[in-house]
Scaffold this motif. Sequence first.
Motif, mmCIF file in Angstrom:
data_model
loop_
_atom_site.group_PDB
_atom_site.id
_atom_site.type_symbol
_atom_site.label_atom_id
_atom_site.label_comp_id
_atom_site.label_asym_id
_atom_site.label_seq_id
_atom_site.Cartn_x
_atom_site.Cartn_y
_atom_site.Cartn_z
ATOM 1 N N UNK A 82 37.933 32.036 37.940
ATOM 2 C CA UNK A 82 38.640 31.022 37.159
ATOM 3 C C UNK A 82 39.579 31.632 36.121
ATOM 4 N N UNK A 83 39.500 32.940 35.894
ATOM 5 C CA UNK A 83 40.399 33.625 34.950
ATOM 6 C C UNK A 83 41.681 34.087 35.625
ATOM 7 N N UNK A 96 32.355 40.081 39.546
ATOM 8 C CA UNK A 96 33.616 40.067 40.284
ATOM 9 C C UNK A 96 33.350 39.784 41.754
ATOM 10 N N UNK A 97 32.377 40.481 42.330
ATOM 11 C CA UNK A 97 32.079 40.362 43.756
ATOM 12 C C UNK A 97 31.705 38.936 44.158
ATOM 13 N N UNK A 98 30.936 38.246 43.322
ATOM 14 C CA UNK A 98 30.475 36.905 43.695
ATOM 15 C C UNK A 98 31.404 35.802 43.187
ATOM 16 N N UNK A 113 24.458 49.818 33.368
ATOM 17 C CA UNK A 113 23.904 48.511 33.759
ATOM 18 C C UNK A 113 24.909 47.390 33.494
ATOM 19 N N UNK A 114 25.598 47.447 32.369
ATOM 20 C CA UNK A 114 26.602 46.427 32.052
ATOM 21 C C UNK A 114 27.764 46.478 33.038
ATOM 22 N N UNK A 115 28.172 47.680 33.409
ATOM 23 C CA UNK A 115 29.265 47.831 34.365
ATOM 24 C C UNK A 115 28.851 47.291 35.739
ATOM 25 N N UNK A 116 27.614 47.549 36.130
ATOM 26 C CA UNK A 116 27.101 47.030 37.399
ATOM 27 C C UNK A 116 27.097 45.501 37.389
#
Length: 63
Positions: A61-62, A54-56, A45-48
Amino acid sequence: MSEQDWQKSSFSGSGNDCVEVRSMNGLIELRESDDGDIILCAASADFAEFLYAIRVGELDHHA
């Protein structure tokens, strides 16, 4: 995905400069293909949530 097999993106070339992923013991594991001794682990769940961020563009900003 086999629990023993590391997979890399189809966008990666044939070299060893990519990130690999696998499922192991209910966790998602990530490693650099050129330094396989360091492995990051995350619950599915955390990986998802990370992939969604990342996708959105939440992490742009990093860059």
